[in-house]
Design a protein around this motif. Structure first.
Motif, PDB file in Angstrom:
ATOM      1  N   ASN A   1     -47.906  39.119  -6.224  1.00 11.55           N
ATOM      2  CA  ASN A   1     -48.538  40.133  -5.420  1.00 11.55           C
ATOM      3  C   ASN A   1     -50.095  40.213  -4.034  1.00 11.55           C
ATOM      4  O   ASN A   1     -50.217  40.393  -3.408  1.00 11.55           O
ATOM      5  CB  ASN A   1     -49.487  40.211  -6.680  1.00 11.55           C
ATOM      6  CG  ASN A   1     -50.623  41.659  -6.819  1.00 11.55           C
ATOM      7  OD1 ASN A   1     -50.220  42.855  -5.856  1.00 11.55           O
ATOM      8  ND2 ASN A   1     -52.010  41.471  -6.612  1.00 11.55           N
TER       9      ASN A   1
ATOM     10  N   GLU B   1     -49.549  37.594  -1.631  1.00 12.46           N
ATOM     11  CA  GLU B   1     -48.763  37.021  -0.605  1.00 12.46           C
ATOM     12  C   GLU B   1     -48.759  38.964   0.054  1.00 12.46           C
ATOM     13  O   GLU B   1     -48.654  38.691   1.415  1.00 12.46           O
ATOM     14  CB  GLU B   1     -47.235  36.729  -0.604  1.00 12.46           C
ATOM     15  CG  GLU B   1     -46.231  36.093   0.554  1.00 12.46           C
ATOM     16  CD  GLU B   1     -45.123  35.771  -0.075  1.00 12.46           C
ATOM     17  OE1 GLU B   1     -44.636  35.305   0.778  1.00 12.46           O
ATOM     18  OE2 GLU B   1     -44.413  35.501  -1.372  1.00 12.46           O
ATOM     19  N   GLU B   2     -48.137  39.672  -1.016  1.00 16.10           N
ATOM     20  CA  GLU B   2     -48.076  40.732   0.082  1.00 16.10           C
ATOM     21  C   GLU B   2     -49.469  41.778   0.317  1.00 16.10           C
ATOM     22  O   GLU B   2     -49.509  41.959   1.953  1.00 16.10           O
ATOM     23  CB  GLU B   2     -47.349  41.333  -0.879  1.00 16.10           C
ATOM     24  CG  GLU B   2     -46.280  41.636  -2.226  1.00 16.10           C
ATOM     25  CD  GLU B   2     -46.080  42.566  -2.828  1.00 16.10           C
ATOM     26  OE1 GLU B   2     -46.423  43.062  -3.069  1.00 16.10           O
ATOM     27  OE2 GLU B   2     -44.429  42.610  -3.104  1.00 16.10           O
ATOM     28  N   ILE B   3     -50.326  41.348  -0.344  1.00 15.55           N
ATOM     29  CA  ILE B   3     -51.758  41.707   0.390  1.00 15.55           C
ATOM     30  C   ILE B   3     -52.181  40.815   1.224  1.00 15.55           C
ATOM     31  O   ILE B   3     -52.964  41.363   2.664  1.00 15.55           O
ATOM     32  CB  ILE B   3     -52.912  41.143  -1.204  1.00 15.55           C
ATOM     33  CG1 ILE B   3     -52.912  42.579  -2.548  1.00 15.55           C
ATOM     34  CG2 ILE B   3     -54.115  41.920  -0.192  1.00 15.55           C
ATOM     35  CD1 ILE B   3     -53.109  41.893  -3.208  1.00 15.55           C
TER      36      ILE B   3
ATOM     37  N   LEU C   1     -49.674  39.550   3.828  1.00 16.63           N
ATOM     38  CA  LEU C   1     -49.214  39.878   4.500  1.00 16.63           C
ATOM     39  C   LEU C   1     -49.802  41.306   5.163  1.00 16.63           C
ATOM     40  O   LEU C   1     -49.687  41.085   6.800  1.00 16.63           O
ATOM     41  CB  LEU C   1     -47.599  39.642   4.519  1.00 16.63           C
ATOM     42  CG  LEU C   1     -47.041  38.025   4.280  1.00 16.63           C
ATOM     43  CD1 LEU C   1     -45.755  38.482   3.238  1.00 16.63           C
ATOM     44  CD2 LEU C   1     -47.375  37.153   5.189  1.00 16.63           C
ATOM     45  N   ARG C   2     -49.924  41.871   4.543  1.00 15.16           N
ATOM     46  CA  ARG C   2     -49.945  42.925   4.560  1.00 15.16           C
ATOM     47  C   ARG C   2     -51.622  43.204   5.710  1.00 15.16           C
ATOM     48  O   ARG C   2     -51.538  44.010   6.962  1.00 15.16           O
ATOM     49  CB  ARG C   2     -50.266  44.908   3.958  1.00 15.16           C
ATOM     50  CG  ARG C   2     -50.739  45.370   4.200  1.00 15.16           C
ATOM     51  CD  ARG C   2     -50.738  46.764   3.617  1.00 15.16           C
ATOM     52  NE  ARG C   2     -49.623  46.703   2.191  1.00 15.16           N
ATOM     53  CZ  ARG C   2     -49.818  46.016   0.834  1.00 15.16           C
ATOM     54  NH1 ARG C   2     -51.069  45.784   0.530  1.00 15.16           N
ATOM     55  NH2 ARG C   2     -48.675  46.010   0.357  1.00 15.16           N
ATOM     56  N   PHE C   3     -52.243  42.143   5.692  1.00 10.72           N
ATOM     57  CA  PHE C   3     -53.717  42.311   5.899  1.00 10.72           C
ATOM     58  C   PHE C   3     -53.503  41.169   7.699  1.00 10.72           C
ATOM     59  O   PHE C   3     -54.381  42.514   8.337  1.00 10.72           O
ATOM     60  CB  PHE C   3     -54.671  41.728   5.211  1.00 10.72           C
ATOM     61  CG  PHE C   3     -56.254  41.196   5.638  1.00 10.72           C
ATOM     62  CD1 PHE C   3     -56.767  41.707   6.619  1.00 10.72           C
ATOM     63  CD2 PHE C   3     -56.632  40.360   6.880  1.00 10.72           C
ATOM     64  CE1 PHE C   3     -58.183  41.475   6.276  1.00 10.72           C
ATOM     65  CE2 PHE C   3     -57.307  39.741   7.854  1.00 10.72           C
ATOM     66  CZ  PHE C   3     -58.881  40.463   7.297  1.00 10.72           C
ATOM     67  N   CYS C   4     -52.541  40.219   7.412  1.00  8.04           N
ATOM     68  CA  CYS C   4     -52.265  40.206   8.667  1.00  8.04           C
ATOM     69  C   CYS C   4     -51.419  40.870   9.652  1.00  8.04           C
ATOM     70  O   CYS C   4     -51.811  41.178  10.978  1.00  8.04           O
ATOM     71  CB  CYS C   4     -51.723  38.519   8.298  1.00  8.04           C
ATOM     72  SG  CYS C   4     -52.624  37.674   7.633  1.00  8.04           S
ATOM     73  N   GLU C   5     -50.388  41.863   9.164  1.00  7.20           N
ATOM     74  CA  GLU C   5     -50.142  42.801  10.034  1.00  7.20           C
ATOM     75  C   GLU C   5     -51.016  44.249  10.517  1.00  7.20           C
ATOM     76  O   GLU C   5     -50.593  44.077  11.837  1.00  7.20           O
ATOM     77  CB  GLU C   5     -48.860  43.802   9.173  1.00  7.20           C
ATOM     78  CG  GLU C   5     -47.978  44.249  10.070  1.00  7.20           C
ATOM     79  CD  GLU C   5     -47.055  44.780   9.207  1.00  7.20           C
ATOM     80  OE1 GLU C   5     -46.381  45.402   9.481  1.00  7.20           O
ATOM     81  OE2 GLU C   5     -46.811  44.707   7.954  1.00  7.20           O
ATOM     82  N   ILE C   6     -51.793  43.924  10.055  1.00  2.00           N
ATOM     83  CA  ILE C   6     -52.714  45.270  10.420  1.00  2.00           C
ATOM     84  C   ILE C   6     -53.952  44.673  11.245  1.00  2.00           C
ATOM     85  O   ILE C   6     -54.102  45.113  12.208  1.00  2.00           O
ATOM     86  CB  ILE C   6     -53.235  46.151   8.933  1.00  2.00           C
ATOM     87  CG1 ILE C   6     -52.737  46.572   8.169  1.00  2.00           C
ATOM     88  CG2 ILE C   6     -54.697  46.321  10.152  1.00  2.00           C
ATOM     89  CD1 ILE C   6     -52.939  46.898   6.824  1.00  2.00           C
TER      90      ILE C   6
ATOM     91  N   THR D   1     -57.277  35.471  -0.934  1.00  2.00           N
ATOM     92  CA  THR D   1     -57.937  37.024  -1.018  1.00  2.00           C
ATOM     93  C   THR D   1     -59.283  37.199  -2.085  1.00  2.00           C
ATOM     94  O   THR D   1     -59.725  37.997  -1.471  1.00  2.00           O
ATOM     95  CB  THR D   1     -57.052  37.729  -2.821  1.00  2.00           C
ATOM     96  OG1 THR D   1     -56.682  36.628  -4.012  1.00  2.00           O
ATOM     97  CG2 THR D   1     -55.323  37.852  -1.916  1.00  2.00           C
TER      98      THR D   1
END
Length: 518
Positions: free
Chosen positions: A24, A26-28, A30-35, A79
């Protein structure tokens, strides 16, 4: 484009209670870094408590950052701030270290621009909240464990001689474990006798199968858990004290107190005995006939086998073959062997002598009761002195504590008297039976048994003049039995002499001089 390392930390209890799964987080992240168009250099997984920064993967990350001086990384993302640390003081220190390397730590769900001074107040709240949560949890655990100790439960790994068990309803307890518990009982009994040092007893116990280091053994023999008590440690204004445990004790309280007295030097020591080889059972019991020093023993290597000698440690040159000395002692012990014909009569005489001396009174119990009365009287006088302001309350507390310790020991002795009454008849029958065959018993005993017989028969050291053993004292029971045996044998010889001197017409028919009556 900025580069970042993603730091994902969980602890076992957090995964179970709060659902802080690594996937959980890791998903949060990675999404932050992509945005935000941040390049992820590596993902670091940690399964360790955040109380300190002494965590394996964090130390690897910090070592690499110091080695490269932060050239390959701009951010460390996590996080929340409690993933970073649960100790505010350590957190500020680590942030200063990272800032010195040009690395910025940041929590994406609790973002703070630390260039703005006011945001440092929010940072303090974010860091202090998990620390307070940790402290509260630790305090609850501490009070729960202390409550359980007061109920008599052992709240740790089982001590030496015990093993952790769980009942059908899930309640945990400790139970005796063989053969360790039997070896510990033996160790306590030997320590109470003050015959051997604690190190010697530990070595023999280790050979018997007790698996523990010497320091752990020395700690164990001071632990009241072995006579069924649990120690409640001092906390704030509450003094340390003992409560009755729910586990099975290995020894009695009286035996434990005797061991503590022996270890602290409050019990008179007859002299520390030494371990000896099988061929040298008298080592430490003999005195030099020339300089009165204690003889030691050693072996000399011959061409085919070893030759054993007792010899003096000084330069007087006193030296005897061990075989001759051991044989002479066996001859000496035969003098104290009682004829089986006199066993029953000798036992009755000893019981009558004991009853005449003590008049049937329980001297041991009576003495303990008198000591208890003295301690209670001392406490009463101290209380009166405190009430009249002749002594300070602090002094009264010290006197009360000392008196309570003494009373606990005396009450343990009194309980032991009640549980183990002295059955003199049985003891004397057994003792007389042993003395009837003392020489044979000594000859067939192992080395420890031989030394036990020597120590009980001869309270003082033996002198060997090259032919026989001499001593100034002998065990009172053995001496008494020897006198009775000699007296009975003398009377029997005189009766035979008088009977053989009678005229033929007076002598019973068929009994000639020198013949035995059937």
């Amino acid at each position: 484009m900025k580069k970042a390392d993603l730091y994902i930390r969980v602890s076992t209890d957090e995964q179970a209670d709060k659902g802080y799964s690594q996937r959980n987080q890791e998903e949060i992240l990675l999404r932050f870094c992509e945005i935000n168009k941040i390049e992820v250099r590596k993902v670091i997984y940690e399964d360790h408590s955040a109380k300190t920064f002494n965590r394996p993967r964090w130390q690897e990350l910090l070592f690499e950052a110091k080695k490269t001086k932060g050239r390959h990384i701009d951010l460390i993302l996590f996080t929340k701030w409690d993933r970073f640390s649960r100790n505010a003081g350590d957190a500020y220190q680590m942030m200063n270290t990272l800032n010195g390397l040009g690395i910025e730590p940041q929590a994406i769900e609790q973002p703070l621009d630390l260039s703005i001074p006011e945001n440092k107040m929010m940072l303090a709240i974010y860091l202090a909240a998990p620390e307070v949560e940790n402290d509260r949890r630790a305090l609850n655990v501490f009070h729960g464990m202390r409550r359980a100790r007061k109920e008599g439960r052992w709240m740790a790994s089982a001590p030496i001689g015990y093993i952790n068990r769980t009942t059908e309803n899930g309640r945990k307890y400790i139970a005796p474990k063989e053969p360790e518990c039997s070896i510990l009982k033996w160790s306590f009994e030997k320590l109470a006798s003050s015959e051997f040092s604690s190190e010697q007893i530990w070595k023999v116990a280790h050979q018997k199968g007790l698996k523990c280091a010497k320091n752990n053994f020395l700690i164990a023999i001071r632990n009241p858990v072995y006579y069924g008590k649990i120690t409640i440690p001092k906390y704030k204004n509450e003094d340390s004290y003992l409560v009755q445990g729910q586990h099975e004790p290995l020894i009695s309280e009286r035996l434990f107190n005797d061991v503590q007295d022996a270890l602290d030097g409050r019990k008179r020591k007859p002299g520390i005995k030494i371990m000896s080889l099988d061929e040298l059972p008298l080592r430490g019991y003999l005195l030099c006939s020339r300089c009165a020093r204690i003889l030691t023993g050693s072996a000399s290597k011959g061409r085919n086998h070893y030759y054993y000698y007792y010899h003096c440690s000084s330069q007087c040159g006193c030296r005897y073959k061990a075989e001759d000395v051991n044989e002479a002692l066996l001859t000496e012990l035969k003098k104290y062997s009682l004829a089986y014909d006199y066993k029953e009569l000798c036992t009755k005489i000893l019981i009558n002598v004991y009853n005449n001396i003590t008049h049937g009174a329980k001297d041991g119990r009576k003495s303990v009761l008198m000591q208890i009365d003295e301690q209670n009287d001392r406490l009463r006088k101290a209380r009166e002195l405190m009430l009249t302001s002749k002594i300070e309350p602090e002094d009264y507390s010290i006197i009360k504590k000392e008196t309570e310790i003494n009373l606990n020991k005396l009450e343990a002795k009194l309980t032991d008297f009640a549980q183990n009454p002295i059955k003199l008849d049985e003891l004397l029958v057994r003792a007389v039976d042993i003395l009837c065959g003392i020489a044979m018993l000594y000859q067939n005993a192992d080395n420890e048994g031989k030394r036990a017989i020597i120590g009980s028969m001869f309270p003082e050291k033996l002198h060997f003049d090259g032919q026989q053993h001499r001593t100034t004292r002998i065990n009172e029971v053995a001496r008494c039995i020897q006198l009775i045996s000699s007296s009975l044998q003398g009377k029997k010889r005189r009766a035979r002499t008088e009977e053989s001197a009678l005229p033929t017409w007076v002598r019973p028919p068929g009994l000639e001089p020198g013949t035995k009556r059937l």
